[in-house]
Enzyme design. Structure first.
Site, PDB file in Angstrom:
ATOM      1  N   ASP A 100       0.894  -1.038   0.100  1.00  0.00           N
ATOM      2  CA  ASP A 100      -0.097  -0.068   0.109  1.00  0.00           C
ATOM      3  C   ASP A 100       0.844   1.306   0.038  1.00  0.00           C
ATOM      4  O   ASP A 100       1.753   1.431  -0.900  1.00  0.00           O
ATOM      5  CB  ASP A 100      -1.028  -0.028   1.066  1.00  0.00           C
ATOM      6  CG  ASP A 100      -2.048   1.186   1.217  1.00  0.00           C
ATOM      7  OD1 ASP A 100      -2.830   1.247   0.335  1.00  0.00           O
ATOM      8  OD2 ASP A 100      -1.749   2.085   2.182  1.00  0.00           O
ATOM      9  N   HIS A 299      -7.208  -5.992  -1.275  1.00  0.00           N
ATOM     10  CA  HIS A 299      -6.075  -4.909  -1.163  1.00  0.00           C
ATOM     11  C   HIS A 299      -4.930  -5.341   0.093  1.00  0.00           C
ATOM     12  O   HIS A 299      -4.042  -4.999  -0.024  1.00  0.00           O
ATOM     13  CB  HIS A 299      -6.543  -3.647  -0.819  1.00  0.00           C
ATOM     14  CG  HIS A 299      -5.627  -2.405  -0.454  1.00  0.00           C
ATOM     15  ND1 HIS A 299      -4.997  -2.023  -1.583  1.00  0.00           N
ATOM     16  CD2 HIS A 299      -5.201  -1.672   0.769  1.00  0.00           C
ATOM     17  CE1 HIS A 299      -4.204  -0.970  -1.082  1.00  0.00           C
ATOM     18  NE2 HIS A 299      -4.471  -1.320   0.417  1.00  0.00           N
TER      19      HIS A 299
END
Length: 321
Positions: A100, A299
């Site tokens: 991320d 994610h």
């Protein structure tokens, strides 16, 4: 649990979880996480013959929490990574792993300090080169100008986003983690008008997906109840500063060996719908990249699919020589 060390980088102290001995593999988390997001990787990487280390990025967990937005510019975060690596492995180039927001941090560390980092692995966010304009311009053209909500616009003003997240940390984390996980059905991340808040229309699943246990969530909640969200969210308020800093590196590529792992259901991997081939788009900028897309993964790459990630990561580390 790993050993925790407080490493003084000069401007801040960075809490670092350390396990094992050998060449340094330094892991950098994203939003809203902590060193703990690497809990499944530290042991296997250490067992493979490396010093496995995972930091709390400044503003998070046990690390220092500067009070100015500008303190969270990419240039400062890269300097923190460099200082921690030097403290743990003086005089020898380290291997970086990021997820991320940690992915741009390690990509840019490898780009701007190639003498300090000999290889780089990233999850979720591909490297598409030094930007030609600040990301604020990109998302305002694509979303805000069309009266569409985009979470990074919501994060720009200091105050409202922090208040929403801190009102009920457990509720915020549950909804945010679930919405962009591989378990969430289409539409869980709601489409809404500009001016909405982040949590409007978000779903709190019951039960929560098995990859994040109740004990895992308890750990994250305690960390954010203690630290607050100003530092983590301020990362999103530095796009213009980051753009200006990176312009002197526009003609440079990441030449080191690189690994990318993304998920086919991760909006960040797929460029919020703008990227169809995240690995191909990287090759002009990271010519030695080895890429893998995990089918159905969302994610939270290394938390959702720890066994697959560990297999790919440890194999790649073993081939670096």
């Amino acid at each position: 649990m790993p050993e925790f060390r407080m490493i003084d980088t000069g401007p801040v102290r960075i809490r670092t979880a350390v396990e094992g001995a050998g060449p340094l593999v330094l892991m950098v988390h994203g939003f809203p996480e902590s060193w703990y997001s690497w809990r499944h990787q530290l042991g296997p990487v250490a067992a493979a013959g490396f010093t496995a280390a995972a930091i709390d990025v400044r503003g998070y967990g046990g690390s220092d929490k500067p009070t100015d937005v500008a303190d969270y510019a990419m240039e400062h975060l890269v300097a923190d990574i460099d200082a921690v690596a030097e403290a743990l492995q003086p005089g020898a180039p380290a291997i970086l792993v990021g997820h991320d927001w940690g992915a741009p941090q390690v990509w840019n560390a490898a780009l701007t300090r190639p003498d300090r980092f000999r290889a780089v692995a990233a999850m979720s966010v591909p490297h598409t080169g030094v930007p030609s304009r600040p990301f604020t311009e990109v998302f305002r053209q694509a979303f805000t100008s069309k009266e569409r909500f985009f979470y990074q616009e919501w994060f720009q003003e200091v105050g409202p986003a922090e208040a929403e997240a801190e009102r009920d940390v457990r509720d915020f984390l549950r909804k945010f983690y679930y919405a962009i996980s591989g378990d969430a059905p289409p539409g869980t991340w709601p489409t809404k008008a500009a001016g909405a808040s982040l949590l409007e229309g978000m779903v709190d699943p019951d039960p929560f997906p098995a990859w994040l246990t109740a004990e895992d969530l308890d750990y994250y909640v305690a960390e954010f109840e203690a630290s607050g969200f100003f530092g983590p969210i301020s990362r999103y308020r530095n796009h213009e500063r980051d753009f200006a800093w990176l312009q002197s590196f526009r003609d440079r590529r990441i030449e080191q060996p690189a690994l990318f792992i993304g998920g086919t259901k991760d909006p960040a991997t797929m460029g919020f719908g703008a990227i169809t081939d995240p690995i191909g788009i990287m090759r002009p900028h990271v010519p030695r990249v080895e890429g893998h897309l995990l089918d159905g993964c969302g994610h939270w790459t290394q938390q959702e699919r720890p066994e697959e990630v560990n297999r790919l990561l440890v194999d790649w580390l073993g081939r670096l020589g």
